[in-house]
Write a protein that holds these residues in place. Structure first.
Motif, PDB file in Angstrom:
ATOM      1  N   ASN A   1      -7.308   0.815  -7.245  1.00 42.53           N
ATOM      2  CA  ASN A   1      -7.967   1.962  -7.922  1.00 42.53           C
ATOM      3  C   ASN A   1      -7.381   2.235  -9.300  1.00 42.53           C
ATOM      4  O   ASN A   1      -7.187   3.391  -9.700  1.00 42.53           O
ATOM      5  CB  ASN A   1      -7.844   3.247  -7.092  1.00 42.53           C
ATOM      6  CG  ASN A   1      -8.743   3.194  -5.890  1.00 42.53           C
ATOM      7  OD1 ASN A   1      -9.750   2.476  -5.900  1.00 42.53           O
ATOM      8  ND2 ASN A   1      -8.359   3.894  -4.849  1.00 42.53           N
ATOM      9  N   ASN A   2      -7.012   1.166  -9.992  1.00 43.56           N
ATOM     10  CA  ASN A   2      -6.439   1.288 -11.350  1.00 43.56           C
ATOM     11  C   ASN A   2      -5.095   2.019 -11.401  1.00 43.56           C
ATOM     12  O   ASN A   2      -4.659   2.448 -12.463  1.00 43.56           O
ATOM     13  CB  ASN A   2      -7.412   2.005 -12.297  1.00 43.56           C
ATOM     14  CG  ASN A   2      -8.370   1.002 -12.933  1.00 43.56           C
ATOM     15  OD1 ASN A   2      -8.202  -0.208 -12.748  1.00 43.56           O
ATOM     16  ND2 ASN A   2      -9.337   1.496 -13.663  1.00 43.56           N
ATOM     17  N   LYS A   3      -4.449   2.191 -10.236  1.00 44.77           N
ATOM     18  CA  LYS A   3      -3.140   2.866 -10.220  1.00 44.77           C
ATOM     19  C   LYS A   3      -2.043   1.794 -10.326  1.00 44.77           C
ATOM     20  O   LYS A   3      -2.201   0.695  -9.791  1.00 44.77           O
ATOM     21  CB  LYS A   3      -3.019   3.629  -8.906  1.00 44.77           C
ATOM     22  CG  LYS A   3      -1.877   4.598  -8.862  1.00 44.77           C
ATOM     23  CD  LYS A   3      -1.994   5.506  -7.641  1.00 44.77           C
ATOM     24  CE  LYS A   3      -0.863   6.488  -7.641  1.00 44.77           C
ATOM     25  NZ  LYS A   3      -1.000   7.512  -6.642  1.00 44.77           N
TER      26      LYS A   3
ATOM     27  N   LEU B   1       1.436   5.748 -11.638  1.00 39.20           N
ATOM     28  CA  LEU B   1       0.610   6.294 -12.724  1.00 39.20           C
ATOM     29  C   LEU B   1      -0.857   5.939 -12.532  1.00 39.20           C
ATOM     30  O   LEU B   1      -1.202   4.763 -12.338  1.00 39.20           O
ATOM     31  CB  LEU B   1       1.081   5.733 -14.071  1.00 39.20           C
ATOM     32  CG  LEU B   1       2.571   5.913 -14.403  1.00 39.20           C
ATOM     33  CD1 LEU B   1       2.954   5.105 -15.638  1.00 39.20           C
ATOM     34  CD2 LEU B   1       2.905   7.384 -14.606  1.00 39.20           C
ATOM     35  N   ASN B   2      -1.696   6.958 -12.592  1.00 42.73           N
ATOM     36  CA  ASN B   2      -3.145   6.721 -12.640  1.00 42.73           C
ATOM     37  C   ASN B   2      -3.526   6.316 -14.051  1.00 42.73           C
ATOM     38  O   ASN B   2      -2.758   6.530 -15.004  1.00 42.73           O
ATOM     39  CB  ASN B   2      -3.894   7.995 -12.247  1.00 42.73           C
ATOM     40  CG  ASN B   2      -3.719   8.308 -10.773  1.00 42.73           C
ATOM     41  OD1 ASN B   2      -3.777   7.406  -9.935  1.00 42.73           O
ATOM     42  ND2 ASN B   2      -3.464   9.572 -10.466  1.00 42.73           N
ATOM     43  N   SER B   3      -4.713   5.761 -14.193  1.00 40.56           N
ATOM     44  CA  SER B   3      -5.165   5.343 -15.524  1.00 40.56           C
ATOM     45  C   SER B   3      -5.101   6.526 -16.486  1.00 40.56           C
ATOM     46  O   SER B   3      -5.543   7.636 -16.166  1.00 40.56           O
ATOM     47  CB  SER B   3      -6.597   4.814 -15.423  1.00 40.56           C
ATOM     48  OG  SER B   3      -6.995   4.359 -16.689  1.00 40.56           O
TER      49      SER B   3
ATOM     50  N   LYS C   1      -6.118   1.688 -18.089  1.00 35.84           N
ATOM     51  CA  LYS C   1      -7.155   1.064 -17.249  1.00 35.84           C
ATOM     52  C   LYS C   1      -6.569   0.063 -16.257  1.00 35.84           C
ATOM     53  O   LYS C   1      -7.009  -1.096 -16.181  1.00 35.84           O
ATOM     54  CB  LYS C   1      -8.207   0.394 -18.128  1.00 35.84           C
ATOM     55  CG  LYS C   1      -8.957   1.395 -18.993  1.00 35.84           C
ATOM     56  CD  LYS C   1     -10.003   0.705 -19.816  1.00 35.84           C
ATOM     57  CE  LYS C   1     -10.613   1.702 -20.789  1.00 35.84           C
ATOM     58  NZ  LYS C   1     -11.017   1.156 -22.036  1.00 35.84           N
ATOM     59  N   GLY C   2      -5.499   0.450 -15.585  1.00 31.14           N
ATOM     60  CA  GLY C   2      -4.940  -0.401 -14.532  1.00 31.14           C
ATOM     61  C   GLY C   2      -3.912  -1.397 -15.015  1.00 31.14           C
ATOM     62  O   GLY C   2      -3.433  -2.230 -14.239  1.00 31.14           O
ATOM     63  N   LYS C   3      -3.552  -1.316 -16.304  1.00 30.88           N
ATOM     64  CA  LYS C   3      -2.534  -2.219 -16.854  1.00 30.88           C
ATOM     65  C   LYS C   3      -1.424  -1.351 -17.446  1.00 30.88           C
ATOM     66  O   LYS C   3      -1.714  -0.415 -18.206  1.00 30.88           O
ATOM     67  CB  LYS C   3      -3.211  -3.040 -17.958  1.00 30.88           C
ATOM     68  CG  LYS C   3      -2.441  -4.189 -18.492  1.00 30.88           C
ATOM     69  CD  LYS C   3      -3.427  -5.034 -19.329  1.00 30.88           C
ATOM     70  CE  LYS C   3      -2.723  -5.688 -20.466  1.00 30.88           C
ATOM     71  NZ  LYS C   3      -3.604  -6.408 -21.367  1.00 30.88           N
ATOM     72  N   LEU C   4      -0.163  -1.643 -17.087  1.00 33.73           N
ATOM     73  CA  LEU C   4       0.937  -0.855 -17.670  1.00 33.73           C
ATOM     74  C   LEU C   4       1.275  -1.432 -19.035  1.00 33.73           C
ATOM     75  O   LEU C   4       1.534  -2.635 -19.167  1.00 33.73           O
ATOM     76  CB  LEU C   4       2.174  -0.887 -16.758  1.00 33.73           C
ATOM     77  CG  LEU C   4       3.302   0.059 -17.195  1.00 33.73           C
ATOM     78  CD1 LEU C   4       2.910   1.530 -17.044  1.00 33.73           C
ATOM     79  CD2 LEU C   4       4.587  -0.202 -16.412  1.00 33.73           C
ATOM     80  N   ILE C   5       1.256  -0.590 -20.030  1.00 33.27           N
ATOM     81  CA  ILE C   5       1.580  -1.068 -21.381  1.00 33.27           C
ATOM     82  C   ILE C   5       2.755  -0.271 -21.952  1.00 33.27           C
ATOM     83  O   ILE C   5       2.989   0.876 -21.573  1.00 33.27           O
ATOM     84  CB  ILE C   5       0.372  -0.989 -22.346  1.00 33.27           C
ATOM     85  CG1 ILE C   5      -0.158   0.440 -22.418  1.00 33.27           C
ATOM     86  CG2 ILE C   5      -0.723  -1.958 -21.965  1.00 33.27           C
ATOM     87  CD1 ILE C   5      -0.978   0.664 -23.650  1.00 33.27           C
TER      88      ILE C   5
END
Ligand code: SF4
Length: 335
Positions: free
Chosen positions: A12-14, A26-28, A41-45
């Motif tokens: 779920n993009n978490k 973290l949620n999106s 959007k589901g990617k940790l940056i």
């Protein structure tokens, strides 16, 4: 945007960041406790790759490192963000700032930093410092790799609040650490920093075991972490677990950020210095003018090895290998 290292996707993009003991889920659109890693959007940056908030040349003694290339300079860089929230933080303007709100960033690549370091006079390498450098882990790691390839040294000045896997990966490229051991009490860590003591002790043990050069800083704050019994337990632990040649810097507190009590008395610092000297060979007072207690003496013959007057360093008592010139004892000094 640079993808972060050390995270898992939870559906779920978490995402769950696994860089430090917070393990932020973290949620999106959400950003972690350190204020510099965000779920897009589901990617940790990481929001702080190829950016610096401060870049300058410092004497290595300012980190503080007293037994690592004394008398040399080091190109020092910092960004914004921290994974602790210390009530007494001396760099709170950068450490407690969200990356996307900070206006003073300069864009810079790892290659450019290394080329600056190579051009700088009397410079041994690059120090990652000022804010908490482990929160800009990816940029630190890439810069440290380039610096090492160029024959430079890498120094990390940190709170040690990191998980074992990421720390182990970093160790291949780092030549020296100064780690803040803020107190020997989990209650202090919880109330005054929002973190926990255990992970910091674990990091210290990992670094000591790796044989990478390690020095420790302890900021002495009146009534909060200056209990003599607790302090004695801390220095005994350092001697036993990390080695009695680990240099310890006792730093004088001045009011900062949310903590506004009076500065540490010189008398208290001297009492703690004497307790520390019962267990550790090299103890220093910092943030005070005290030439006697900021000099290095041979642990064997007790002669003066290195004099320090503010950031001026006289190396008259050591030979070309960093050993005592008089009795040739090894005092854990790297040149
Ligand atoms: S590094 Fe930042 S985002 Fe990651 S777990 Fe620690 S505080 Fe959270």
């Amino acid at each position: 945007m640079q993808e972060a290292l050390f995270y898992s996707k939870l559906g779920n993009n978490k995402v769950r960041c696994e860089l430090c003991p917070w393990f932020c889920q973290l949620n999106s659109g959400q950003t972690g406790i350190c204020k510099v890693r965000t779920n897009e959007k589901g990617k940790l940056i990481t929001l702080v790759y190829n950016k610096v908030a401060a870049l300058g040349t410092d004497p290595i003694e300012k980190k503080p490192l007293y037994h690592f290339h004394p008398g040399k300079n080091i190109l020092s860089l910092g960004e914004v963000g921290c994974n602790l929230h210390c009530s007494f933080c001396q760099n709170h303007r950068v450490s407690q700032c969200f990356a996307d709100e900070f206006k003073g960033f300069h864009n810079i690549t790892s290659e450019k930093i290394v080329s600056e370091a190579l051009k700088t006079w009397n410079n041994i390498g690059v120090a990652y410092t000022y804010n908490e450098p482990l929160t800009f882990y990816e940029f630190l790691l890439d810069t440290a790799k380039f610096a090492k390839q160029a024959g430079l040294k890498n120094v990390v000045v940190s709170n040690g609040y990191i998980n074992e896997g990421p720390l182990n990966r970093l160790l291949h490229f780092i030549d020296a650490f100064n780690i803040d051991l803020k107190a020997f009490s989990n209650e202090f860590y919880k109330k005054q920093t929002s973190g926990k003591l255990g992970p910091v002790l674990q990091s210290l043990k990992i670094i000591a075991k790796s044989k990478i050069h390690l020095e420790i800083t302890n900021l002495v704050i009146p009534d909060l972490n200056d209990d003599e019994k607790q302090f004695g337990t801390m220095v005994e632990w350092i001697a036993l677990e990390l080695g009695n040649y680990t240099p310890l810097h006792l730093s004088r507190y001045f009011p900062q950020h949310k903590l506004q009590q009076a500065p540490t008395s010189i008398k208290k610092l001297e009492v703690l210095y004497n307790i520390a000297k019962q267990h550790l060979e090299h103890v220093y007072l910092g943030n005070v003018i005290d030439e006697k207690r900021s000099a290095t003496y041979c642990s064997h013959c007790k002669k003066l090895l290195i004099e320090r007057k503010r950031y001026k360093t006289g190396l008259n008592g050591i030979d070309e290998n960093g050993r005592c010139k008089y009795c040739r004892a090894n005092n854990n000094i790297l040149l």
